[in-house]
Design a protein around this motif. Structure first.
Motif, PDB file in Angstrom:
ATOM      1  N   ASP A   1       0.820  -1.228   0.056  1.00 19.97           N
ATOM      2  CA  ASP A   1      -0.108   0.219   0.210  1.00 19.97           C
ATOM      3  C   ASP A   1       0.957   1.225   0.048  1.00 19.97           C
ATOM      4  OD1 ASP A   1      -2.541  -1.560   0.209  1.00 19.97           O
ATOM      5  OD2 ASP A   1      -2.466  -1.387   2.381  1.00 19.97           O
ATOM      6  N   ALA A   2       2.055   1.158   0.734  1.00 17.57           N
ATOM      7  CA  ALA A   2       2.852   2.303   1.034  1.00 17.57           C
ATOM      8  C   ALA A   2       3.405   2.482  -0.302  1.00 17.57           C
ATOM      9  CB  ALA A   2       4.004   1.944   2.008  1.00 17.57           C
ATOM     10  N   ILE A   3       3.885   1.338  -1.020  1.00 19.89           N
ATOM     11  CA  ILE A   3       4.757   1.502  -2.607  1.00 19.89           C
ATOM     12  C   ILE A   3       3.747   2.149  -3.422  1.00 19.89           C
ATOM     13  CG2 ILE A   3       5.579   0.458  -4.235  1.00 19.89           C
ATOM     14  CD1 ILE A   3       6.940  -1.552  -2.286  1.00 19.89           C
ATOM     15  N   ARG A   4       2.432   1.839  -3.322  1.00 15.32           N
ATOM     16  CA  ARG A   4       1.311   2.346  -4.279  1.00 15.32           C
ATOM     17  C   ARG A   4       1.171   3.806  -3.964  1.00 15.32           C
ATOM     18  NH1 ARG A   4      -2.158  -0.890  -2.741  1.00 15.32           N
ATOM     19  NH2 ARG A   4      -2.058  -2.285  -4.603  1.00 15.32           N
ATOM     20  N   GLY A   5       1.035   4.409  -2.782  1.00 17.59           N
ATOM     21  CA  GLY A   5       1.135   5.778  -2.306  1.00 17.59           C
ATOM     22  C   GLY A   5       2.391   6.500  -2.808  1.00 17.59           C
ATOM     23  N   ILE A   6       3.546   6.106  -2.707  1.00 15.24           N
ATOM     24  CA  ILE A   6       4.688   6.754  -3.065  1.00 15.24           C
ATOM     25  C   ILE A   6       4.584   6.825  -4.700  1.00 15.24           C
ATOM     26  CG2 ILE A   6       7.105   6.416  -3.193  1.00 15.24           C
ATOM     27  CD1 ILE A   6       7.123   5.036  -0.238  1.00 15.24           C
ATOM     28  N   ALA A   7       4.430   5.803  -5.450  1.00 17.20           N
ATOM     29  CA  ALA A   7       4.192   5.738  -6.786  1.00 17.20           C
ATOM     30  C   ALA A   7       3.184   6.686  -7.271  1.00 17.20           C
ATOM     31  CB  ALA A   7       3.940   4.392  -7.413  1.00 17.20           C
TER      32      ALA A   7
ATOM     33  N   ALA B   1       4.604  10.063  -7.316  1.00 21.57           N
ATOM     34  CA  ALA B   1       5.865  10.326  -8.214  1.00 21.57           C
ATOM     35  C   ALA B   1       5.137  10.789  -9.437  1.00 21.57           C
ATOM     36  CB  ALA B   1       6.444   9.030  -8.347  1.00 21.57           C
ATOM     37  N   VAL B   2       3.980  10.084  -9.844  1.00 17.14           N
ATOM     38  CA  VAL B   2       3.195  10.279 -11.065  1.00 17.14           C
ATOM     39  C   VAL B   2       2.556  11.968 -10.912  1.00 17.14           C
ATOM     40  CG1 VAL B   2       1.231   9.776 -12.397  1.00 17.14           C
ATOM     41  CG2 VAL B   2       2.452   7.887 -11.455  1.00 17.14           C
ATOM     42  N   MET B   3       2.073  12.223  -9.781  1.00 15.50           N
ATOM     43  CA  MET B   3       1.497  13.544  -9.740  1.00 15.50           C
ATOM     44  C   MET B   3       2.871  14.467  -9.882  1.00 15.50           C
ATOM     45  SD  MET B   3      -0.338  15.341  -6.372  1.00 15.50           S
ATOM     46  CE  MET B   3       1.256  15.327  -5.170  1.00 15.50           C
ATOM     47  N   LEU B   4       3.857  14.379  -9.198  1.00  8.82           N
ATOM     48  CA  LEU B   4       5.119  15.354  -9.427  1.00  8.82           C
ATOM     49  C   LEU B   4       5.423  15.147 -10.629  1.00  8.82           C
ATOM     50  CD1 LEU B   4       7.007  14.719  -5.852  1.00  8.82           C
ATOM     51  CD2 LEU B   4       5.319  16.665  -6.563  1.00  8.82           C
ATOM     52  N   SER B   5       5.637  14.096 -11.490  1.00  5.26           N
ATOM     53  CA  SER B   5       5.961  14.256 -12.812  1.00  5.26           C
ATOM     54  C   SER B   5       5.247  15.040 -13.912  1.00  5.26           C
ATOM     55  CB  SER B   5       5.988  12.636 -13.306  1.00  5.26           C
ATOM     56  OG  SER B   5       4.658  12.333 -13.546  1.00  5.26           O
TER      57      SER B   5
ATOM     58  N   PHE C   1      11.664  11.045  -7.485  1.00  5.25           N
ATOM     59  CA  PHE C   1      10.362  11.424  -6.831  1.00  5.25           C
ATOM     60  C   PHE C   1       9.541  11.955  -7.949  1.00  5.25           C
ATOM     61  CE2 PHE C   1      13.315  11.995  -3.228  1.00  5.25           C
ATOM     62  CZ  PHE C   1      12.670  11.213  -2.383  1.00  5.25           C
ATOM     63  N   TRP C   2       9.723  12.138  -9.433  1.00  7.13           N
ATOM     64  CA  TRP C   2       8.903  12.619 -10.212  1.00  7.13           C
ATOM     65  C   TRP C   2       9.143  11.716 -11.356  1.00  7.13           C
ATOM     66  CZ3 TRP C   2      12.654  16.141  -8.262  1.00  7.13           C
ATOM     67  CH2 TRP C   2      13.691  16.339  -8.839  1.00  7.13           C
ATOM     68  N   ALA C   3       9.748  10.250 -11.303  1.00  6.92           N
ATOM     69  CA  ALA C   3       9.738   9.432 -12.205  1.00  6.92           C
ATOM     70  C   ALA C   3       8.435   8.862 -12.386  1.00  6.92           C
ATOM     71  CB  ALA C   3      10.801   8.280 -12.035  1.00  6.92           C
TER      72      ALA C   3
ATOM     73  N   LEU D   1       4.565   1.654 -14.241  1.00 11.67           N
ATOM     74  CA  LEU D   1       5.102   0.456 -14.738  1.00 11.67           C
ATOM     75  C   LEU D   1       5.073  -0.420 -13.248  1.00 11.67           C
ATOM     76  CD1 LEU D   1       7.859   0.998 -17.055  1.00 11.67           C
ATOM     77  CD2 LEU D   1       5.447   0.206 -17.707  1.00 11.67           C
ATOM     78  N   LEU D   2       5.415   0.370 -12.100  1.00  8.48           N
ATOM     79  CA  LEU D   2       5.608  -0.236 -10.870  1.00  8.48           C
ATOM     80  C   LEU D   2       4.018  -0.725 -10.446  1.00  8.48           C
ATOM     81  CD1 LEU D   2       6.795  -1.138  -8.246  1.00  8.48           C
ATOM     82  CD2 LEU D   2       6.792   1.385  -7.659  1.00  8.48           C
ATOM     83  N   PHE D   3       3.072   0.312 -10.668  1.00  7.74           N
ATOM     84  CA  PHE D   3       1.659  -0.055 -10.505  1.00  7.74           C
ATOM     85  C   PHE D   3       1.259  -1.315 -11.165  1.00  7.74           C
ATOM     86  CE2 PHE D   3       0.767   4.692  -9.832  1.00  7.74           C
ATOM     87  CZ  PHE D   3       0.255   4.499  -8.565  1.00  7.74           C
ATOM     88  N   PHE D   4       1.521  -1.375 -12.574  1.00  4.45           N
ATOM     89  CA  PHE D   4       1.278  -2.736 -13.089  1.00  4.45           C
ATOM     90  C   PHE D   4       1.862  -3.852 -12.679  1.00  4.45           C
ATOM     91  CE2 PHE D   4       0.538  -0.059 -17.248  1.00  4.45           C
ATOM     92  CZ  PHE D   4      -0.691   0.321 -16.860  1.00  4.45           C
ATOM     93  N   VAL D   5       3.005  -3.845 -12.157  1.00 10.22           N
ATOM     94  CA  VAL D   5       3.591  -5.242 -11.656  1.00 10.22           C
ATOM     95  C   VAL D   5       2.989  -5.315 -10.220  1.00 10.22           C
ATOM     96  CG1 VAL D   5       5.816  -6.152 -10.683  1.00 10.22           C
ATOM     97  CG2 VAL D   5       5.913  -4.617 -12.938  1.00 10.22           C
ATOM     98  N   LEU D   6       3.031  -4.333  -9.587  1.00  9.24           N
ATOM     99  CA  LEU D   6       2.165  -4.572  -8.064  1.00  9.24           C
ATOM    100  C   LEU D   6       0.873  -5.137  -8.274  1.00  9.24           C
ATOM    101  CD1 LEU D   6       2.135  -4.178  -5.055  1.00  9.24           C
ATOM    102  CD2 LEU D   6       1.625  -1.841  -5.450  1.00  9.24           C
ATOM    103  N   SER D   7       0.146  -4.607  -9.604  1.00 11.56           N
ATOM    104  CA  SER D   7      -1.298  -4.899  -9.558  1.00 11.56           C
ATOM    105  C   SER D   7      -1.576  -6.662 -10.000  1.00 11.56           C
ATOM    106  CB  SER D   7      -2.186  -4.494 -10.706  1.00 11.56           C
ATOM    107  OG  SER D   7      -2.008  -3.072 -10.312  1.00 11.56           O
ATOM    108  N   GLY D   8      -0.240  -7.021 -10.798  1.00 12.96           N
ATOM    109  CA  GLY D   8      -0.393  -8.540 -11.109  1.00 12.96           C
ATOM    110  C   GLY D   8      -0.057  -9.212  -9.697  1.00 12.96           C
TER     111      GLY D   8
END
Length: 385
Positions: free
Chosen positions: A13-19, A22-26, A58-60, A66-73
């Motif tokens: 959950d924390a990784i999803r939040g950090i990701a 990062a999307v927002m800051l990008s 922090f803005w990658a 892609l991290l979201f997709f791996v995590l979703s799997g």
């Protein structure tokens, strides 16, 4: 308690939040790129220089997706493997969980454009000015309601293309797991990696002028159907990590401190610096640049799943809070950014307006999590039963 004995993995959950952050800051960083203003150009140059330092993670945004997709799997594998639900129940639970907050975010985007858009923002780049610039039409709204069709997601909320791909792959995922069952883990990796590569080869040929089923390869921008088999590989990689979590945990527990640090450094380097390296040698095709980021995301998930230092860090309240509101944060940050720019650009200086927009995004995300997303989760669980 070990990962394989728990269905819910809080550090994920924390990784999803950090990701999501990062999307927002990008997207905030993109505001300054290719601007006609000399001040914004200088600021963009500074950001570009920082992007080669570890701070750039922090803005990658692309790597975070892609991290979201791996995590979703990973999560979908655990959900399907551990739950005694049929296919219809699974679709109801997954679909409503994604669709209800999605509809609310789209509604806010339509209302925001109707009330606040009065033309292009002078001094800002074409990337910002492409959004909310078209007229609100019945067709554009109908496309959004269909959700999994190929359509232009830049109309009202430019982040939602990932949800379209996520839902399509979720629909296919039980069949994908059936295909994977009984096979050695590396066979599925090789097969779906090949499918992913071939799908992008077909799209590249279509973009170069070959007439290869344009409705499949070119229609819909990021929601083009050809992208779905492309992204399936990331989901399959996540599912493989989940299917192998016992041997992975046993293997990781045998690593010494230096080995674990090396694992983190390799994962971080592939995840963040891998795409930079591929671009620096002159290869700019999406499929090639994504490979190291996907591999790095998988390694980082392994570290976060089994390393006690990582678990203790990621399960701190602040990171868990980011994880709790991550879906709302992801859905809403683009709508809030566009609304704040069109309402206050030229009245409030950007160095003040953008931090204010981030604050509003967090506030709105918290409210939407409480009053839209949580009820949607409860509805999806109730109806799926």
């Amino acid at each position: 308690m070990s990962v394989e004995k728990r269905r819910h993995i809080h550090q994920f959950d924390a990784i999803r939040g950090i990701a999501a952050l990062a999307v927002m800051l990008s997207h905030y960083v993109l505001i300054f790129a290719n601007s006609s203003s000399s001040y914004y150009k200088n600021l963009s140059s500074i950001i570009a220089s920082l992007s080669y330092s570890p701070l750039g993670i922090f803005w990658a945004g692309r790597s975070a997706v892609l991290l979201f997709f791996v995590l979703s799997g990973y999560v979908l594998f655990v959900m399907i493997n551990n739950a005694s639900v049929n296919y219809i129940q699974f679709l109801l639970k997954r679909g409503l969980r994604l669709y209800i907050p999605y509809l609310f975010a789209v509604f806010l985007g339509i209302v925001g454009e109707y009330l606040l858009y009065h033309g292009k923002l002078s001094g800002l780049n074409p990337w910002v000015n492409q959004f909310w610039s078209g007229s609100i039409t019945t067709k554009s709204i109908f496309d959004l309601l269909l959700f999994i069709d190929a359509f232009d997601t830049n109309r009202y909320d430019f982040t939602i293309w990932t949800l379209v791909q996520e839902m399509r792959i979720s629909i296919l995922f039980p069949a994908i797991l059936l295909f994977m069952r009984g096979k050695k883990w590396w066979i599925s990796i090789v097969i779906f990696f090949t499918v992913s590569t071939l799908s992008m080869a077909i799209r590249i040929l279509a973009l170069s002028g070959w007439k290869l089923l344009p409705w499949l390869t070119l229609s819909g921008s990021f929601t083009a159907y050809i992208f779905t088999p492309y992204y399936i590989f990331a989901f399959v990689l996540g599912a493989t990590l989940a299917s192998q979590r016992k041997p992975l945990q046993k293997w990781y527990s045998r690593l010494n401190t230096q080995g674990r640090i090396s694992m983190f450094i390799i994962g971080f380097s592939l995840y963040y610096y891998g795409p930079h390296f591929i671009s620096s040698i002159g290869i700019h095709h999406l499929v090639v640049r994504d490979w190291p980021a996907v591999a790095g995301a998988a390694i980082l998930l392994v570290v976060s799943a089994y390393d006690m230092v990582a678990i203790k860090t990621l399960t701190r309240p602040v990171f868990l809070y980011f994880g709790k509101i991550s879906y709302s944060l992801y859905l809403l940050h683009a709508v809030v950014l566009l609304a704040m720019l069109h309402a206050f650009y030229g009245v409030i200086p950007l160095p003040v307006l953008l931090p204010l927009s981030i604050g509003v995004t967090f506030l709105l995300s918290d409210l939407v999590y409480r009053f839209v997303e949580s009820p949607a989760i409860n509805i999806s669980r109730t109806l799926s039963r």
